[in-house]
Design an enzyme around this catalytic site. Sequence first.
Site, PDB file in Angstrom:
ATOM      1  CG  HIS A  87       5.096  10.048   3.224  1.00 19.45           C
ATOM      2  ND1 HIS A  87       5.251  11.174   3.995  1.00 19.45           N
ATOM      3  CD2 HIS A  87       5.623   9.022   3.953  1.00 19.45           C
ATOM      4  CE1 HIS A  87       5.842  10.861   5.136  1.00 19.45           C
ATOM      5  NE2 HIS A  87       6.077   9.562   5.129  1.00 19.45           N
ATOM      6  CE  LYS A 139      10.762  11.934  11.915  1.00 16.23           C
ATOM      7  NZ  LYS A 139       9.426  12.428  11.567  1.00 16.23           N
ATOM      8  CB  THR A 190      -0.206  14.515  15.235  1.00 18.94           C
ATOM      9  OG1 THR A 190       1.220  14.366  15.125  1.00 18.94           O
ATOM     10  CG2 THR A 190      -0.895  13.211  14.898  1.00 18.94           C
ATOM     11  N   GLY A 195     -23.798   2.278   5.958  1.00 20.64           N
ATOM     12  CA  GLY A 195     -22.525   2.966   5.782  1.00 20.64           C
ATOM     13  C   GLY A 195     -21.860   2.749   4.440  1.00 20.64           C
ATOM     14  CD  GLU A 196     -22.928  -1.929   1.240  1.00 19.29           C
ATOM     15  OE1 GLU A 196     -23.399  -1.611   0.119  1.00 19.29           O
ATOM     16  OE2 GLU A 196     -23.042  -3.072   1.711  1.00 19.29           O
ATOM     17  CG  ASP A 206       7.693  17.091   7.042  1.00 14.26           C
ATOM     18  OD1 ASP A 206       8.103  16.325   6.159  1.00 14.26           O
ATOM     19  OD2 ASP A 206       7.432  16.709   8.193  1.00 14.26           O
ATOM     20  CD  GLN A 209       1.061   0.396   7.445  1.00 18.52           C
ATOM     21  OE1 GLN A 209      -0.081   0.830   7.453  1.00 18.52           O
ATOM     22  NE2 GLN A 209       1.445  -0.586   8.230  1.00 18.52           N
ATOM     23  CG  ASP A 213      11.916  13.393   8.662  1.00 21.64           C
ATOM     24  OD1 ASP A 213      12.293  13.710   7.515  1.00 21.64           O
ATOM     25  OD2 ASP A 213      10.729  13.175   8.945  1.00 21.64           O
TER      26      ASP A 213
END
Length: 295
Positions: free
Chosen positions: A129, A188, A219, A37-38, A214, A96, A165
Amino acid sequence: MSAAVLAGNAHPALAREIARETGLPLLEASISSFADGETQVRILQRVRGLDLYVVQPTSAPSNERLMALALIADAARADGAARITAIVPYFGYARQDVRQQPGEPRSAQLAARILAAAGVDRAITLELHSPALESAFPMPLTDLRADALLVPLVRAPRCTVVSPDAGGMKRAQRYAAALGAPLAAVAKRRTGADLAEALQVLGEVRGQPCLIVDDMASTGRTVAGAAQALAAAGAAQVHALFVHAVMAPGALERMRAAGVRRVVTTDSVGPVAAPGVEVAATAPLFAAALKEALA
């Protein structure tokens, strides 16, 4: 200094269009995986002495795209590229960026440091973001806005611009000003990762067509929740505009089920092939930024 565009594996069509619009040569990299997987990378042309522009959004699968970009930068640096600019239309891990509670990382800052450590000298992104993320990049950063691409697509009919938001109010204010439209917002409460609960509509929307604005739809729950709140408040129609069509499986269907009629976005994460979705090409925006950088 000669310049060239190098296509990563996340959005080669965008790299081709940027190269075509700037008249720069297009280089390619072979990106594959070892048995475990590398990620394995090899740039197929020599880049010694080049001012290199690597096009690679870090969209899904985000881990693999980010690692491929870092390895391309390292390979280019080892081959003697004079300067490496990462064109990252969608910068993953940007959600994040703040530690909400103990034990959480600052993923956005770490991702930016990984690119710097790999040899990236500059970065060009589209609608991070959070604008505050610009300070997280240890290299010079140009964060472009998609307004010029998207406003012409929604100039008619006139509608109320809605932020889903509080965090998106500045973006919504820009679009409302550009469209000469009234502004509203949906309050929200975030209940978990990729989960939010719409509470109430702030502003007058009864009988009005509304445009939710936005930065991304992942999702689709934020847009869907806002659309349901607007419908409950008496909105005549609900449309949605977002810059990054991250859209996990089922996102578009969730928005449609919530009553969203029209969806407008860009191709920042890759080609968008969904019925009824209007897509603005980002290549002209990045090509203009690249030309300015070369001037």
